[in-house]
Design an enzyme around this catalytic site. Structure first.
Site, PDB file in Angstrom:
ATOM      1  N   GLY A  45      29.936  39.847  41.570  1.00 12.14           N
ATOM      2  CA  GLY A  45      30.656  40.540  40.507  1.00 12.14           C
ATOM      3  C   GLY A  45      31.829  41.386  40.981  1.00 12.14           C
ATOM      4  O   GLY A  45      32.494  42.016  40.170  1.00 12.14           O
ATOM      5  N   HIS A  46      32.135  41.425  42.260  1.00 13.72           N
ATOM      6  CA  HIS A  46      33.282  42.228  42.751  1.00 13.72           C
ATOM      7  C   HIS A  46      34.190  41.342  43.589  1.00 13.72           C
ATOM      8  O   HIS A  46      34.070  41.308  44.799  1.00 13.72           O
ATOM      9  CB  HIS A  46      32.792  43.402  43.604  1.00 13.72           C
ATOM     10  CG  HIS A  46      33.863  44.416  43.867  1.00 13.72           C
ATOM     11  ND1 HIS A  46      34.662  44.393  44.982  1.00 13.72           N
ATOM     12  CD2 HIS A  46      34.266  45.470  43.146  1.00 13.72           C
ATOM     13  CE1 HIS A  46      35.497  45.409  44.960  1.00 13.72           C
ATOM     14  NE2 HIS A  46      35.275  46.089  43.863  1.00 13.72           N
ATOM     15  N   PHE A  47      35.047  40.669  43.116  1.00 11.76           N
ATOM     16  CA  PHE A  47      35.486  40.343  41.776  1.00 11.76           C
ATOM     17  C   PHE A  47      35.076  38.921  41.433  1.00 11.76           C
ATOM     18  O   PHE A  47      34.825  38.135  42.340  1.00 11.76           O
ATOM     19  CB  PHE A  47      37.007  40.474  41.690  1.00 11.76           C
ATOM     20  CG  PHE A  47      37.496  41.883  41.799  1.00 11.76           C
ATOM     21  CD1 PHE A  47      37.530  42.703  40.688  1.00 11.76           C
ATOM     22  CD2 PHE A  47      37.919  42.408  43.014  1.00 11.76           C
ATOM     23  CE1 PHE A  47      38.002  44.011  40.771  1.00 11.76           C
ATOM     24  CE2 PHE A  47      38.384  43.713  43.106  1.00 11.76           C
ATOM     25  CZ  PHE A  47      38.431  44.510  41.980  1.00 11.76           C
ATOM     26  N   PRO A  51      35.569  37.362  45.656  1.00  7.73           N
ATOM     27  CA  PRO A  51      34.899  38.578  46.141  1.00  7.73           C
ATOM     28  C   PRO A  51      35.666  39.265  47.273  1.00  7.73           C
ATOM     29  O   PRO A  51      36.174  38.615  48.182  1.00  7.73           O
ATOM     30  CB  PRO A  51      33.547  38.062  46.634  1.00  7.73           C
ATOM     31  CG  PRO A  51      33.759  36.623  46.938  1.00  7.73           C
ATOM     32  CD  PRO A  51      34.833  36.147  45.995  1.00  7.73           C
ATOM     33  N   ILE A  52      35.760  40.584  47.157  1.00  8.12           N
ATOM     34  CA  ILE A  52      36.284  41.422  48.237  1.00  8.12           C
ATOM     35  C   ILE A  52      35.333  42.598  48.423  1.00  8.12           C
ATOM     36  O   ILE A  52      34.570  42.938  47.527  1.00  8.12           O
ATOM     37  CB  ILE A  52      37.730  41.914  47.995  1.00  8.12           C
ATOM     38  CG1 ILE A  52      37.805  42.850  46.802  1.00  8.12           C
ATOM     39  CG2 ILE A  52      38.685  40.759  47.848  1.00  8.12           C
ATOM     40  CD1 ILE A  52      39.124  43.584  46.692  1.00  8.12           C
TER      41      ILE A  52
END
Length: 145
Positions: A45-47, A51-52
């Site tokens: 969920g990030h992002f 993802p980062i």
């Protein structure tokens, strides 16, 4: 005090341990590294689909290596293998420049600015595998044996 002794005294464990190793440490500073696992819980969920590593996790990594590991080293004469050091973050100010992706190894370099009455203040930098500056700032905390 050895690298393994410092890491063993950290008050963290998986999945919230962000220290793999230490390559240099003295009363003036510390250098360590961590590789962010591709399946770490915070990437969900990030992002979405990109993802980062969240900035708060990068700050935590810098604090664990640059402040807590250094603080444990600074208190080495007061600590034993059975001591649980008490740590409280008192302030942090971090500027971010580049993202860190899942699977990336980062290196944290910390320089002591002040250590008095068990308060430690450090200038901390985090670099990616290419040696590029990802973020930098100042982190302070109270450390007690």
């Amino acid at each position: 005090m050895t690298e393994q002794q410092i890491i063993a005294l950290l008050p963290y464990q998986e999945p919230f341990l962000f220290v793999d190793g230490l390559s240099a440490f003295s009363a003036e500073g510390i250098t360590g590294h961590y590789t962010f696992q591709k399946n770490a819980y915070f990437y969900k969920g990030h992002f979405k689909n990109n993802p980062i590593t969240p900035g708060v996790i990068l700050t935590e990594c810098m604090a664990q290596i640059g402040l807590v590991c250094l603080g444990i080293y600074m208190l080495k004469d007061e600590l034993s293998d059975h001591t649980n050091p008490q740590i409280a973050l008192t302030s942090s100010q971090v500027d971010f420049f580049l993202p860190v992706y899942p699977g990336e190894k980062v290196t944290v370099v910390s320089e002591k600015e002040l250590f008095r009455f068990n308060k430690l203040k450090c200038k901390v930098k985090l670099f990616n595998e290419n040696g590029d500056l990802v973020c930098r700032g100042r982190i302070s905390g109270m450390i007690k044996a």
